[in-house]
Design an enzyme around this catalytic site. Structure first.
Site, PDB file in Angstrom:
ATOM      1  N   LYS A  59     109.436  25.504  79.717  1.00 14.38           N
ATOM      2  CA  LYS A  59     108.423  25.840  80.721  1.00 14.38           C
ATOM      3  C   LYS A  59     107.297  26.582  80.030  1.00 14.38           C
ATOM      4  O   LYS A  59     107.555  27.461  79.206  1.00 14.38           O
ATOM      5  CB  LYS A  59     109.029  26.701  81.831  1.00 14.38           C
ATOM      6  CG  LYS A  59     107.997  27.186  82.847  1.00 14.38           C
ATOM      7  CD  LYS A  59     108.632  27.831  84.048  1.00 14.38           C
ATOM      8  CE  LYS A  59     108.964  29.301  83.876  1.00 14.38           C
ATOM      9  NZ  LYS A  59     107.799  30.160  83.545  1.00 14.38           N
ATOM     10  N   GLU A  66     103.768  30.015  91.464  1.00 15.78           N
ATOM     11  CA  GLU A  66     104.121  31.426  91.671  1.00 15.78           C
ATOM     12  C   GLU A  66     103.018  32.155  92.438  1.00 15.78           C
ATOM     13  O   GLU A  66     101.832  32.108  92.058  1.00 15.78           O
ATOM     14  CB  GLU A  66     104.354  32.119  90.320  1.00 15.78           C
ATOM     15  CG  GLU A  66     104.718  33.596  90.488  1.00 15.78           C
ATOM     16  CD  GLU A  66     105.309  34.264  89.266  1.00 15.78           C
ATOM     17  OE1 GLU A  66     105.540  33.585  88.241  1.00 15.78           O
ATOM     18  OE2 GLU A  66     105.549  35.486  89.346  1.00 15.78           O
TER      19      GLU A  66
HETATM   20  O1  KIV Z   1     110.135  34.370  83.572  1.00 11.72           O
HETATM   21  C1  KIV Z   1     110.480  34.056  84.720  1.00 11.72           C
HETATM   22  O2  KIV Z   1     111.457  34.555  85.273  1.00 11.72           O
HETATM   23  C2  KIV Z   1     109.683  33.071  85.405  1.00 11.72           C
HETATM   24  C3  KIV Z   1     109.967  32.840  86.860  1.00 11.72           C
HETATM   25  C4  KIV Z   1     109.370  33.942  87.645  1.00 11.72           C
HETATM   26  C5  KIV Z   1     109.486  31.518  87.324  1.00 11.72           C
HETATM   27  O3  KIV Z   1     108.803  32.488  84.834  1.00 11.72           O
END
Ligand code: KIV
Length: 272
Positions: free
Chosen positions: A119, A188
């Site tokens: 991600k 988010e």
């Molecule tokens: O780092 C994290 O926990 C995240 C979530 C808030 C999606 O990116």
């Protein structure tokens, strides 16, 4: 298809099938083998080794100090602790923005540690990097709206996508990331209506956090959902320990609440 009947580790294709069937996808952040084992047994479909570990594990006041080595270490632990959940690893600040090649090298380290997808934060400016990774066999989840790695540029942890121009920018970013080959997108801290519109406009999975109930699924930061440490949390957080019982009971309640659409409710959502 019910994901509950799958006993092997879930794949990207399994999540896509769930999405197509209209089944909400439940994701938790996770950083260690014990929580991975506990969550894996409750029907959670995905575990994210988020750079939020900088806050909740390392005690920093932002995610900025987290390194690729940190995420790789925790990813390996989560992989060892789980048998079924799909595993995503966050690309930390500075590990992907400079060039697609740098992003590839760091993504390889996270995939080697056990991630099935990486991600990364950012909109259209990251599209070429997403394409570079996807073309080289690395599934990518985008992350737009409130992107905590840009906390200083954003002037704090503020709701994003408010107002027509900002909403349009966010929609364009979402489409650019889908076009670049991202197969999942975290939204988010944006207005619920906007998240619903983005989700309807995309074919890929959207995962909300502070983005209302009309996303394809939800991600919960495990320490928030279980009120660790106890205290005030963001508006979108529900304390699943409030009804008592064990952490496993609370996790089961969280899974059920996302699946039946009762979490997040309007009280956990932002307006435009
Ligand atoms: O780092 C994290 O926990 C995240 C979530 C808030 C999606 O990116």
């Amino acid at each position: 298809m019910s994901a509950q009947t799958i006993t092997r580790r879930l794949t990207q294709a399994d999540l896509a099938k769930l999405h197509q069937a209209g089944d909400k996808i439940v994701m938790f952040t996770c950083y260690d083998a014990s929580f991975a084992r506990l969550l894996d047994g409750t029907g959670v479909e995905a575990l994210l080794i988020g750079d939020s570990l900088g806050n909740v594990v390392q005690g920093h006041d932002s995610t900025l100090p987290v390194t690729v080595a940190d995420i790789a270490y925790h990813t390996a632990a989560v992989k060892r602790g789980s048998e079924r959940a799909f595993i995503l690893a966050d690309m930390p600040f500075g590990s992907f923005q400079e060039s697609p090649e740098l992003a590839f090298r760091n993504a390889v380290a996270l995939m080697a540690a056990g991630a099935q997808m990486v991600k990364l934060e950012g909109g259209r400016e990251m599209a070429a990097t997403v394409r570079f990774l996807v073309d080289r066999g690395i599934p990518v989840c985008g992350h737009i709206g409130l992107t905590p790695q840009s906390v200083h540029a954003l002037g704090g942890y503020k709701v994003q996508g408010k107002g027509e121009a900002a909403a349009q920018r966010l929609k364009d970013d979402a489409l650019a990331l889908q076009q670049a080959g991202a197969t999942m997108l975290v939204l988010e801290a944006i207005p619920a209506v906007l998240a619903g519109e983005v989700t309807a406009a995309l074919a890929i999975i959207t995962i909300g956090i502070g983005a209302g109930r009309d996303c394809s699924g939800q991600v919960m930061v495990v320490h928030d959902a279980f009120d660790i440490p106890p205290g005030k949390k963001a508006k979108f957080v529900r304390n699943f320990m409030a009804d008592g019982g064990s952490i496993a009971d609370a996790a089961a309640r969280a899974v059920a609440a996302v699946k039946d659409g009762s979490y997040p409710g309007p009280e956990h959502s932002y307006t435009a």
